[in-house]
Each structure stands twice: as C-alpha cells, then as structure tokens.
Write a protein that holds these residues in place. Structure first.
Motif, PDB file in Angstrom:
ATOM      1  N   SER A 101     -53.164  26.238 -37.204  1.00  0.00           N
ATOM      2  CA  SER A 101     -53.340  25.831 -35.921  1.00  0.00           C
ATOM      3  C   SER A 101     -53.244  26.869 -35.379  1.00  0.00           C
ATOM      4  O   SER A 101     -53.707  26.717 -33.443  1.00  0.00           O
ATOM      5  CB  SER A 101     -52.134  24.903 -35.844  1.00  0.00           C
ATOM      6  OG  SER A 101     -50.773  25.908 -36.354  1.00  0.00           O
ATOM      7  N   GLY A 102     -53.522  28.011 -35.777  1.00  0.00           N
ATOM      8  CA  GLY A 102     -53.708  29.469 -34.812  1.00  0.00           C
ATOM      9  C   GLY A 102     -54.509  29.984 -34.575  1.00  0.00           C
ATOM     10  O   GLY A 102     -55.647  30.274 -36.013  1.00  0.00           O
ATOM     11  N   LEU A 103     -54.623  31.345 -34.518  1.00  0.00           N
ATOM     12  CA  LEU A 103     -56.003  32.336 -34.483  1.00  0.00           C
ATOM     13  C   LEU A 103     -55.275  33.712 -35.465  1.00  0.00           C
ATOM     14  O   LEU A 103     -54.513  34.434 -35.205  1.00  0.00           O
ATOM     15  CB  LEU A 103     -56.073  32.728 -33.247  1.00  0.00           C
ATOM     16  CG  LEU A 103     -57.136  31.201 -32.952  1.00  0.00           C
ATOM     17  CD1 LEU A 103     -57.928  32.334 -31.390  1.00  0.00           C
ATOM     18  CD2 LEU A 103     -58.362  30.932 -33.571  1.00  0.00           C
ATOM     19  N   ASN A 104     -55.973  34.068 -36.975  1.00  0.00           N
ATOM     20  CA  ASN A 104     -55.958  34.605 -36.644  1.00  0.00           C
ATOM     21  C   ASN A 104     -54.405  35.148 -37.665  1.00  0.00           C
ATOM     22  O   ASN A 104     -53.616  36.209 -37.240  1.00  0.00           O
ATOM     23  CB  ASN A 104     -56.216  36.654 -36.473  1.00  0.00           C
ATOM     24  CG  ASN A 104     -57.333  36.002 -35.682  1.00  0.00           C
ATOM     25  OD1 ASN A 104     -58.340  36.456 -36.633  1.00  0.00           O
ATOM     26  ND2 ASN A 104     -57.731  37.005 -34.691  1.00  0.00           N
ATOM     27  N   GLY A 105     -53.502  34.588 -38.236  1.00  0.00           N
ATOM     28  CA  GLY A 105     -52.442  34.487 -37.912  1.00  0.00           C
ATOM     29  C   GLY A 105     -51.344  34.131 -37.684  1.00  0.00           C
ATOM     30  O   GLY A 105     -49.796  34.373 -37.572  1.00  0.00           O
ATOM     31  N   THR A 106     -51.517  33.804 -36.211  1.00  0.00           N
ATOM     32  CA  THR A 106     -50.398  33.791 -34.601  1.00  0.00           C
ATOM     33  C   THR A 106     -50.340  33.129 -34.382  1.00  0.00           C
ATOM     34  O   THR A 106     -51.290  31.313 -34.716  1.00  0.00           O
ATOM     35  CB  THR A 106     -50.569  35.087 -33.942  1.00  0.00           C
ATOM     36  OG1 THR A 106     -52.267  34.856 -32.926  1.00  0.00           O
ATOM     37  CG2 THR A 106     -50.966  36.690 -34.451  1.00  0.00           C
ATOM     38  N   ASP A 107     -49.180  32.198 -33.748  1.00  0.00           N
ATOM     39  CA  ASP A 107     -48.615  31.326 -33.187  1.00  0.00           C
ATOM     40  C   ASP A 107     -49.163  29.947 -33.839  1.00  0.00           C
ATOM     41  O   ASP A 107     -50.437  28.658 -33.772  1.00  0.00           O
ATOM     42  CB  ASP A 107     -49.665  30.757 -31.859  1.00  0.00           C
ATOM     43  CG  ASP A 107     -48.960  32.267 -30.275  1.00  0.00           C
ATOM     44  OD1 ASP A 107     -48.033  33.027 -31.082  1.00  0.00           O
ATOM     45  OD2 ASP A 107     -49.971  32.663 -30.077  1.00  0.00           O
ATOM     46  N   LEU A 108     -48.847  30.168 -35.408  1.00  0.00           N
ATOM     47  CA  LEU A 108     -49.018  28.330 -35.801  1.00  0.00           C
ATOM     48  C   LEU A 108     -47.673  27.822 -35.571  1.00  0.00           C
ATOM     49  O   LEU A 108     -46.931  27.416 -35.164  1.00  0.00           O
ATOM     50  CB  LEU A 108     -48.990  28.699 -36.941  1.00  0.00           C
ATOM     51  CG  LEU A 108     -49.613  29.880 -38.050  1.00  0.00           C
ATOM     52  CD1 LEU A 108     -49.487  30.302 -39.452  1.00  0.00           C
ATOM     53  CD2 LEU A 108     -51.374  29.533 -37.909  1.00  0.00           C
ATOM     54  N   ASP A 109     -48.251  26.270 -34.979  1.00  0.00           N
ATOM     55  CA  ASP A 109     -47.331  25.097 -35.140  1.00  0.00           C
ATOM     56  C   ASP A 109     -46.576  25.177 -36.447  1.00  0.00           C
ATOM     57  O   ASP A 109     -47.252  25.021 -37.442  1.00  0.00           O
ATOM     58  CB  ASP A 109     -47.937  23.978 -34.908  1.00  0.00           C
ATOM     59  CG  ASP A 109     -48.849  24.070 -33.478  1.00  0.00           C
ATOM     60  OD1 ASP A 109     -48.343  24.789 -32.371  1.00  0.00           O
ATOM     61  OD2 ASP A 109     -50.167  22.705 -33.389  1.00  0.00           O
ATOM     62  N   ALA A 110     -45.012  24.552 -36.492  1.00  0.00           N
ATOM     63  CA  ALA A 110     -44.145  24.954 -37.168  1.00  0.00           C
ATOM     64  C   ALA A 110     -43.124  24.207 -36.842  1.00  0.00           C
ATOM     65  O   ALA A 110     -42.698  24.282 -35.419  1.00  0.00           O
ATOM     66  CB  ALA A 110     -43.737  26.491 -37.597  1.00  0.00           C
ATOM     67  N   ASP A 111     -42.624  23.313 -37.542  1.00  0.00           N
ATOM     68  CA  ASP A 111     -40.932  23.095 -36.996  1.00  0.00           C
ATOM     69  C   ASP A 111     -40.250  23.210 -38.231  1.00  0.00           C
ATOM     70  O   ASP A 111     -40.859  23.801 -39.422  1.00  0.00           O
ATOM     71  CB  ASP A 111     -41.974  21.168 -37.927  1.00  0.00           C
ATOM     72  CG  ASP A 111     -42.569  20.298 -36.897  1.00  0.00           C
ATOM     73  OD1 ASP A 111     -42.330  21.125 -35.945  1.00  0.00           O
ATOM     74  OD2 ASP A 111     -43.467  20.299 -37.539  1.00  0.00           O
ATOM     75  N   TYR A 112     -39.246  23.703 -37.645  1.00  0.00           N
ATOM     76  CA  TYR A 112     -38.304  24.326 -38.259  1.00  0.00           C
ATOM     77  C   TYR A 112     -36.626  23.629 -38.181  1.00  0.00           C
ATOM     78  O   TYR A 112     -36.848  22.463 -37.597  1.00  0.00           O
ATOM     79  CB  TYR A 112     -37.329  25.458 -37.167  1.00  0.00           C
ATOM     80  CG  TYR A 112     -36.233  25.951 -38.073  1.00  0.00           C
ATOM     81  CD1 TYR A 112     -36.301  27.202 -39.149  1.00  0.00           C
ATOM     82  CD2 TYR A 112     -35.069  25.909 -37.292  1.00  0.00           C
ATOM     83  CE1 TYR A 112     -35.284  27.106 -39.576  1.00  0.00           C
ATOM     84  CE2 TYR A 112     -33.820  26.411 -37.821  1.00  0.00           C
ATOM     85  CZ  TYR A 112     -33.723  27.284 -38.788  1.00  0.00           C
ATOM     86  OH  TYR A 112     -32.921  28.136 -39.243  1.00  0.00           O
ATOM     87  N   PHE A 113     -36.214  23.204 -39.711  1.00  0.00           N
ATOM     88  CA  PHE A 113     -35.406  22.259 -40.642  1.00  0.00           C
ATOM     89  C   PHE A 113     -34.122  23.054 -40.839  1.00  0.00           C
ATOM     90  O   PHE A 113     -34.719  24.223 -41.823  1.00  0.00           O
ATOM     91  CB  PHE A 113     -35.693  21.017 -40.876  1.00  0.00           C
ATOM     92  CG  PHE A 113     -36.562  20.295 -40.296  1.00  0.00           C
ATOM     93  CD1 PHE A 113     -36.073  19.642 -39.929  1.00  0.00           C
ATOM     94  CD2 PHE A 113     -37.587  20.825 -40.786  1.00  0.00           C
ATOM     95  CE1 PHE A 113     -37.570  18.770 -38.793  1.00  0.00           C
ATOM     96  CE2 PHE A 113     -38.952  19.931 -39.831  1.00  0.00           C
ATOM     97  CZ  PHE A 113     -39.144  18.979 -39.171  1.00  0.00           C
ATOM     98  N   GLN A 114     -33.354  22.551 -40.654  1.00  0.00           N
ATOM     99  CA  GLN A 114     -31.898  23.160 -41.715  1.00  0.00           C
ATOM    100  C   GLN A 114     -31.442  21.802 -42.135  1.00  0.00           C
ATOM    101  O   GLN A 114     -31.158  21.179 -41.536  1.00  0.00           O
ATOM    102  CB  GLN A 114     -30.336  23.920 -41.056  1.00  0.00           C
ATOM    103  CG  GLN A 114     -31.200  25.220 -40.241  1.00  0.00           C
ATOM    104  CD  GLN A 114     -30.185  25.767 -39.948  1.00  0.00           C
ATOM    105  OE1 GLN A 114     -28.490  25.607 -39.505  1.00  0.00           O
ATOM    106  NE2 GLN A 114     -30.246  26.844 -38.835  1.00  0.00           N
ATOM    107  N   GLY A 115     -30.621  22.290 -43.645  1.00  0.00           N
ATOM    108  CA  GLY A 115     -29.869  20.662 -44.130  1.00  0.00           C
ATOM    109  C   GLY A 115     -29.860  21.321 -45.412  1.00  0.00           C
ATOM    110  O   GLY A 115     -30.130  22.728 -45.748  1.00  0.00           O
ATOM    111  N   TYR A 116     -29.892  19.983 -46.448  1.00  0.00           N
ATOM    112  CA  TYR A 116     -28.799  20.566 -47.908  1.00  0.00           C
ATOM    113  C   TYR A 116     -30.927  19.486 -48.765  1.00  0.00           C
ATOM    114  O   TYR A 116     -30.465  18.388 -48.480  1.00  0.00           O
ATOM    115  CB  TYR A 116     -28.167  19.541 -48.020  1.00  0.00           C
ATOM    116  CG  TYR A 116     -27.132  20.583 -47.177  1.00  0.00           C
ATOM    117  CD1 TYR A 116     -26.469  21.771 -47.338  1.00  0.00           C
ATOM    118  CD2 TYR A 116     -26.771  20.417 -45.993  1.00  0.00           C
ATOM    119  CE1 TYR A 116     -25.791  22.556 -47.283  1.00  0.00           C
ATOM    120  CE2 TYR A 116     -24.969  21.468 -45.433  1.00  0.00           C
ATOM    121  CZ  TYR A 116     -24.897  22.161 -46.121  1.00  0.00           C
ATOM    122  OH  TYR A 116     -24.200  22.786 -45.241  1.00  0.00           O
TER     123      TYR A 116
END
Length: 174
Positions: A101-116
């Motif tokens: 989703s990004g160029l040269n490893g920057t600004d990649l689309d990411a979804d972040y979650f916390q849980g178990y």
C-alpha cells in the motif's frame, strides 16, 4: 487503475502489549490464512409506528492459520511465543499490514488491534505439515492508520525471505 489486493500482501505482526516500549512487533511466518470478523448486535422493538432497531457492538475476532516451523538455536519461533502468550493470558497487540500500500516502506496501510488469544490448536496429520490455528479476541473496534517498515524489512518481506520482519518499537512509556 484499480487492482485487486492479494491475500499474500496482508501480513500480521504481533507483540505483547507490556513490551510495547522496548520490543519490535514480529511477523508471523508461514501464515496461510487469516480473517478478521467484526459483528454488531441488533435488537428490534415493536412499536405502533413500526419496528425500532438499536445496534450495539458485538464480538470482534481474528482467526489465524499458519504452519509450524523450526528455527536455529538462537531464535525463538514466533508461533511458540504466541502459544506462551495464549497460556499466560497476555494482552497482545496485532497489526494487519498491507505491504503493497505504500512506497519504499513508508505509509503502509495498517489496522491495529489489542486483545487476547482465546484458542490455540496444533494439528499434525501423518501425511501433511503441522498446522497452527489461533483465535484472537479483539478489544473494541481497533484503529486504522499507517505505519512503516525499513527499506531492508520491506525488501525481505517482498522477496519472501524467511527472516523475521519487525515493526519499530515506539520507545514510549506506558
């Protein structure tokens, strides 16, 4: 031009939440599949004017499959660490990263979650590979954002090298 996102471009990274200031997130290697399921609960109340529906958050989970593997003597396999996190009921962080989703490893689309982790299964058929299955119960709804990998990490991911890929630790306190 529109293009379809390939499942092999969506990678998962994990870290124990207690280690967020000092440890980089680790890529789950030999992942075969994952799915993130987010649900809403609805309740309908009948009124004289018609039904009124109320909606509330339901259960959000991730189901993950990968293959077990052996590593050299100095490296702890991520899957063994995740099994220990499951057994210890550790609060975990999980990122779903679209590495294209990004160029040269920057600004990649990411979804972040916390849980178990709420389940762990190891299956070993006589005529196949040892397969691992995990269920990850997500707290809340997660967060969408962007993240970055170093050029070296991105090159390793894209070249399907079998070294761990990591997301940089925040270095921030709790």
């Amino acid at each position: 031009m529109a293009s379809v996102i390939s499942g092999k471009d969506m990678l998962l990274f994990f870290r124990k939440r207690a280690d967020h200031a000092t440890v980089d997130a680790s890529k789950l290697r030999f992942q075969t599949e994952h799915s993130i399921s987010m649900e809403k609960e609805s309740e309908s109340t009948q009124t004289k004017d018609g039904n009124v529906v109320t909606v509330s958050d339901g259960e959000n989970t991730a189901d993950i499959s990968s293959l077990a593997y052996r590593e050299d003597d100095t490296t702890i396999e991520v899957w063994k660490e995740l099994k220990r996190n499951f057994q210890a009921n550790d609060l975990m962080e999980m990122w779903q990263v679209d590495i294209n989703s990004g160029l040269n490893g920057t600004d990649l689309d990411a979804d972040y979650f916390q849980g178990y982790f709420t389940s762990f299964e190891l299956s070993s058929a006589a005529d196949g590979n040892v397969e691992l299955s995990y269920t990850f119960a997500i707290n809340g709804n997660g967060a969408e954002g962007t993240d970055s990998l170093t050029p070296e990490q991105l090159a390793e991911v894209r070249n399907a090298q079998y070294d761990y890929e990591t997301l940089k630790a925040t270095g921030e306190g709790v």
